[in-house]
Scaffold this motif. Structure first.
Motif, PDB file in Angstrom:
ATOM      1  N   TYR A  24       0.808  -1.216   0.000  1.00 40.73           N
ATOM      2  CA  TYR A  24       0.000   0.000   0.000  1.00 40.73           C
ATOM      3  C   TYR A  24       0.842   1.268   0.000  1.00 40.73           C
ATOM      4  CZ  TYR A  24      -3.874  -3.106   0.828  1.00 40.73           C
ATOM      5  OH  TYR A  24      -4.794  -4.092   0.699  1.00 40.73           O
ATOM      6  N   TRP A  25       1.867   1.330   0.853  1.00 39.31           N
ATOM      7  CA  TRP A  25       2.639   2.563   0.864  1.00 39.31           C
ATOM      8  C   TRP A  25       3.559   2.663  -0.340  1.00 39.31           C
ATOM      9  CZ3 TRP A  25       7.909   2.263   1.212  1.00 39.31           C
ATOM     10  CH2 TRP A  25       8.489   1.186   1.863  1.00 39.31           C
ATOM     11  N   LEU A  26       3.910   1.532  -0.953  1.00 41.32           N
ATOM     12  CA  LEU A  26       4.713   1.591  -2.174  1.00 41.32           C
ATOM     13  C   LEU A  26       3.882   2.097  -3.351  1.00 41.32           C
ATOM     14  CD1 LEU A  26       7.619   1.036  -2.905  1.00 41.32           C
ATOM     15  CD2 LEU A  26       6.951  -1.223  -3.663  1.00 41.32           C
ATOM     16  N   GLN A  27       2.587   1.797  -3.364  1.00 39.18           N
ATOM     17  CA  GLN A  27       1.720   2.348  -4.405  1.00 39.18           C
ATOM     18  C   GLN A  27       1.663   3.869  -4.319  1.00 39.18           C
ATOM     19  OE1 GLN A  27       0.251   0.585  -6.933  1.00 39.18           O
ATOM     20  NE2 GLN A  27       1.476  -1.079  -6.099  1.00 39.18           N
ATOM     21  N   LEU A  28       1.631   4.400  -3.113  1.00 38.28           N
ATOM     22  CA  LEU A  28       1.670   5.851  -2.938  1.00 38.28           C
ATOM     23  C   LEU A  28       3.019   6.416  -3.379  1.00 38.28           C
ATOM     24  CD1 LEU A  28      -0.167   6.202   0.476  1.00 38.28           C
ATOM     25  CD2 LEU A  28      -1.028   6.781  -1.787  1.00 38.28           C
ATOM     26  N   ALA A  29       4.095   5.678  -3.139  1.00 42.55           N
ATOM     27  CA  ALA A  29       5.414   6.121  -3.591  1.00 42.55           C
ATOM     28  C   ALA A  29       5.487   6.135  -5.114  1.00 42.55           C
ATOM     29  CB  ALA A  29       6.503   5.217  -3.014  1.00 42.55           C
ATOM     30  N   PHE A  30       4.812   5.179  -5.768  1.00 38.68           N
ATOM     31  CA  PHE A  30       4.777   5.167  -7.232  1.00 38.68           C
ATOM     32  C   PHE A  30       4.055   6.405  -7.775  1.00 38.68           C
ATOM     33  CE2 PHE A  30       4.921   0.248  -7.260  1.00 38.68           C
ATOM     34  CZ  PHE A  30       6.299   0.281  -7.144  1.00 38.68           C
ATOM     35  N   ILE A  31       3.029   6.852  -7.081  1.00 37.43           N
ATOM     36  CA  ILE A  31       2.316   8.060  -7.496  1.00 37.43           C
ATOM     37  C   ILE A  31       3.242   9.270  -7.391  1.00 37.43           C
ATOM     38  CG2 ILE A  31       0.442   9.643  -6.888  1.00 37.43           C
ATOM     39  CD1 ILE A  31      -1.148   7.119  -6.037  1.00 37.43           C
ATOM     40  N   VAL A  32       3.973   9.354  -6.288  1.00 35.42           N
ATOM     41  CA  VAL A  32       4.925  10.457  -6.108  1.00 35.42           C
ATOM     42  C   VAL A  32       6.004  10.403  -7.185  1.00 35.42           C
ATOM     43  CG1 VAL A  32       6.676  11.410  -4.551  1.00 35.42           C
ATOM     44  CG2 VAL A  32       4.475  10.655  -3.640  1.00 35.42           C
ATOM     45  N   LEU A  33       6.481   9.208  -7.516  1.00 32.89           N
ATOM     46  CA  LEU A  33       7.480   9.042  -8.578  1.00 32.89           C
ATOM     47  C   LEU A  33       6.931   9.524  -9.920  1.00 32.89           C
ATOM     48  CD1 LEU A  33      10.229   7.840  -9.544  1.00 32.89           C
ATOM     49  CD2 LEU A  33       8.966   5.710  -9.928  1.00 32.89           C
ATOM     50  N   GLY A  34       5.689   9.194 -10.225  1.00 34.89           N
ATOM     51  CA  GLY A  34       5.073   9.623 -11.474  1.00 34.89           C
ATOM     52  C   GLY A  34       4.899  11.129 -11.552  1.00 34.89           C
ATOM     53  N   VAL A  35       4.465  11.727 -10.463  1.00 37.93           N
ATOM     54  CA  VAL A  35       4.287  13.183 -10.434  1.00 37.93           C
ATOM     55  C   VAL A  35       5.641  13.881 -10.561  1.00 37.93           C
ATOM     56  CG1 VAL A  35       3.611  15.121  -8.950  1.00 37.93           C
ATOM     57  CG2 VAL A  35       2.130  13.126  -9.151  1.00 37.93           C
ATOM     58  N   ALA A  36       6.649  13.379  -9.868  1.00 41.33           N
ATOM     59  CA  ALA A  36       7.978  14.004  -9.919  1.00 41.33           C
ATOM     60  C   ALA A  36       8.581  13.907 -11.318  1.00 41.33           C
ATOM     61  CB  ALA A  36       8.904  13.346  -8.900  1.00 41.33           C
ATOM     62  N   SER A  37       8.490  12.747 -11.943  1.00 37.66           N
ATOM     63  CA  SER A  37       9.086  12.603 -13.277  1.00 37.66           C
ATOM     64  C   SER A  37       8.311  13.420 -14.315  1.00 37.66           C
ATOM     65  CB  SER A  37       9.175  11.136 -13.685  1.00 37.66           C
ATOM     66  OG  SER A  37       7.911  10.558 -13.730  1.00 37.66           O
ATOM     67  N   THR A  38       6.999  13.480 -14.196  1.00 34.79           N
ATOM     68  CA  THR A  38       6.212  14.293 -15.126  1.00 34.79           C
ATOM     69  C   THR A  38       6.535  15.773 -14.964  1.00 34.79           C
ATOM     70  OG1 THR A  38       4.434  12.664 -15.029  1.00 34.79           O
ATOM     71  CG2 THR A  38       3.871  14.836 -15.884  1.00 34.79           C
ATOM     72  N   THR A  39       6.708  16.221 -13.732  1.00 35.62           N
ATOM     73  CA  THR A  39       7.056  17.615 -13.481  1.00 35.62           C
ATOM     74  C   THR A  39       8.429  17.954 -14.057  1.00 35.62           C
ATOM     75  OG1 THR A  39       5.741  17.591 -11.455  1.00 35.62           O
ATOM     76  CG2 THR A  39       7.371  19.349 -11.670  1.00 35.62           C
ATOM     77  N   ILE A  40       9.396  17.054 -13.888  1.00 33.83           N
ATOM     78  CA  ILE A  40      10.736  17.299 -14.425  1.00 33.83           C
ATOM     79  C   ILE A  40      10.692  17.385 -15.942  1.00 33.83           C
ATOM     80  CG2 ILE A  40      13.012  16.265 -14.740  1.00 33.83           C
ATOM     81  CD1 ILE A  40      12.714  15.153 -11.873  1.00 33.83           C
ATOM     82  N   VAL A  41       9.979  16.452 -16.590  1.00 34.65           N
ATOM     83  CA  VAL A  41       9.903  16.462 -18.049  1.00 34.65           C
ATOM     84  C   VAL A  41       9.198  17.723 -18.539  1.00 34.65           C
ATOM     85  CG1 VAL A  41       8.882  15.306 -20.042  1.00 34.65           C
ATOM     86  CG2 VAL A  41      10.036  13.972 -18.302  1.00 34.65           C
ATOM     87  N   TYR A  42       8.158  18.125 -17.872  1.00 36.36           N
ATOM     88  CA  TYR A  42       7.428  19.337 -18.271  1.00 36.36           C
ATOM     89  C   TYR A  42       8.317  20.574 -18.170  1.00 36.36           C
ATOM     90  CZ  TYR A  42       4.200  23.251 -18.117  1.00 36.36           C
ATOM     91  OH  TYR A  42       3.586  24.439 -18.348  1.00 36.36           O
ATOM     92  N   ARG A  43       8.987  20.713 -17.039  1.00 36.27           N
ATOM     93  CA  ARG A  43       9.819  21.906 -16.846  1.00 36.27           C
ATOM     94  C   ARG A  43      11.014  21.924 -17.791  1.00 36.27           C
ATOM     95  NH1 ARG A  43       9.593  24.054 -10.731  1.00 36.27           N
ATOM     96  NH2 ARG A  43       7.338  23.920 -10.553  1.00 36.27           N
ATOM     97  N   MET A  44      11.645  20.781 -18.014  1.00 32.30           N
ATOM     98  CA  MET A  44      12.789  20.750 -18.915  1.00 32.30           C
ATOM     99  C   MET A  44      12.343  20.975 -20.364  1.00 32.30           C
ATOM    100  SD  MET A  44      15.134  20.634 -16.817  1.00 32.30           S
ATOM    101  CE  MET A  44      16.588  20.450 -17.790  1.00 32.30           C
ATOM    102  N   GLY A  45      11.182  20.465 -20.732  1.00 33.86           N
ATOM    103  CA  GLY A  45      10.648  20.707 -22.068  1.00 33.86           C
ATOM    104  C   GLY A  45      10.249  22.149 -22.273  1.00 33.86           C
ATOM    105  N   LYS A  46       9.701  22.748 -21.254  1.00 34.45           N
ATOM    106  CA  LYS A  46       9.323  24.161 -21.319  1.00 34.45           C
ATOM    107  C   LYS A  46      10.558  25.042 -21.425  1.00 34.45           C
ATOM    108  CE  LYS A  46       6.358  27.434 -18.913  1.00 34.45           C
ATOM    109  NZ  LYS A  46       5.558  27.663 -17.716  1.00 34.45           N
ATOM    110  N   ARG A  47      11.598  24.688 -20.683  1.00 34.23           N
ATOM    111  CA  ARG A  47      12.842  25.456 -20.734  1.00 34.23           C
ATOM    112  C   ARG A  47      13.479  25.343 -22.114  1.00 34.23           C
ATOM    113  NH1 ARG A  47      17.164  23.917 -16.404  1.00 34.23           N
ATOM    114  NH2 ARG A  47      15.601  24.913 -15.094  1.00 34.23           N
ATOM    115  N   ARG A  48      13.455  24.156 -22.676  1.00 32.24           N
ATOM    116  CA  ARG A  48      14.049  23.935 -23.998  1.00 32.24           C
ATOM    117  C   ARG A  48      13.265  24.662 -25.084  1.00 32.24           C
ATOM    118  NH1 ARG A  48      14.702  18.318 -27.249  1.00 32.24           N
ATOM    119  NH2 ARG A  48      16.194  19.090 -28.726  1.00 32.24           N
ATOM    120  N   GLY A  49      11.932  24.664 -24.967  1.00 30.34           N
ATOM    121  CA  GLY A  49      11.102  25.334 -25.952  1.00 30.34           C
ATOM    122  C   GLY A  49      11.188  26.843 -25.878  1.00 30.34           C
ATOM    123  N   GLY A  50      11.599  27.375 -24.740  1.00 30.48           N
ATOM    124  CA  GLY A  50      11.697  28.813 -24.562  1.00 30.48           C
ATOM    125  C   GLY A  50      12.916  29.452 -25.196  1.00 30.48           C
ATOM    126  N   ARG A  51      13.859  28.632 -25.611  1.00 27.27           N
ATOM    127  CA  ARG A  51      15.092  29.160 -26.217  1.00 27.27           C
ATOM    128  C   ARG A  51      14.864  29.791 -27.529  1.00 27.27           C
ATOM    129  NH1 ARG A  51      19.587  24.521 -25.024  1.00 27.27           N
ATOM    130  NH2 ARG A  51      19.467  24.663 -22.812  1.00 27.27           N
TER     131      ARG A  51
END
Length: 76
Positions: free
Chosen positions: A49-76
């Motif tokens: 049960y607590w590992l499923q919650l950790a997987f959600i946090v992992l998904g949110v963190a990786s999606t946030t990183i990809v979004y921010r890095m993609g936004k930074r790259r597109g802003g150039r």
């Protein structure tokens, strides 16, 4: 007059190498050996049960990183 079509394809903006990071939250939960146990318990909750919650946090963190890095790259 119209311009003749160019032989070059337009540059795609979705070809960021950061997009590969989105595979992590998909592949990691598929490894059942990670949560095929009852112990350790966290606040009385079994590992599954607590590992499923950790997987959600992992998904949110990786999606946030990809979004921010993609936004930074597109802003150039």
């Amino acid at each position: 007059m119209t311009t003749p079509p160019s032989d070059q394809r337009p540059v795609r903006s979705d070809r960021s190498p950061w997009n590969w990071l989105l595979l992590v939250p998909i592949v990691i939960p598929l490894i059942t050996a990670l949560y095929n146990a009852d112990e350790p318990r966290l606040f009385g909750f079994p590992l599954f049960y607590w590992l499923q919650l950790a997987f959600i946090v992992l998904g949110v963190a990786s999606t946030t990183i990809v979004y921010r890095m993609g936004k930074r790259r597109g802003g150039r």
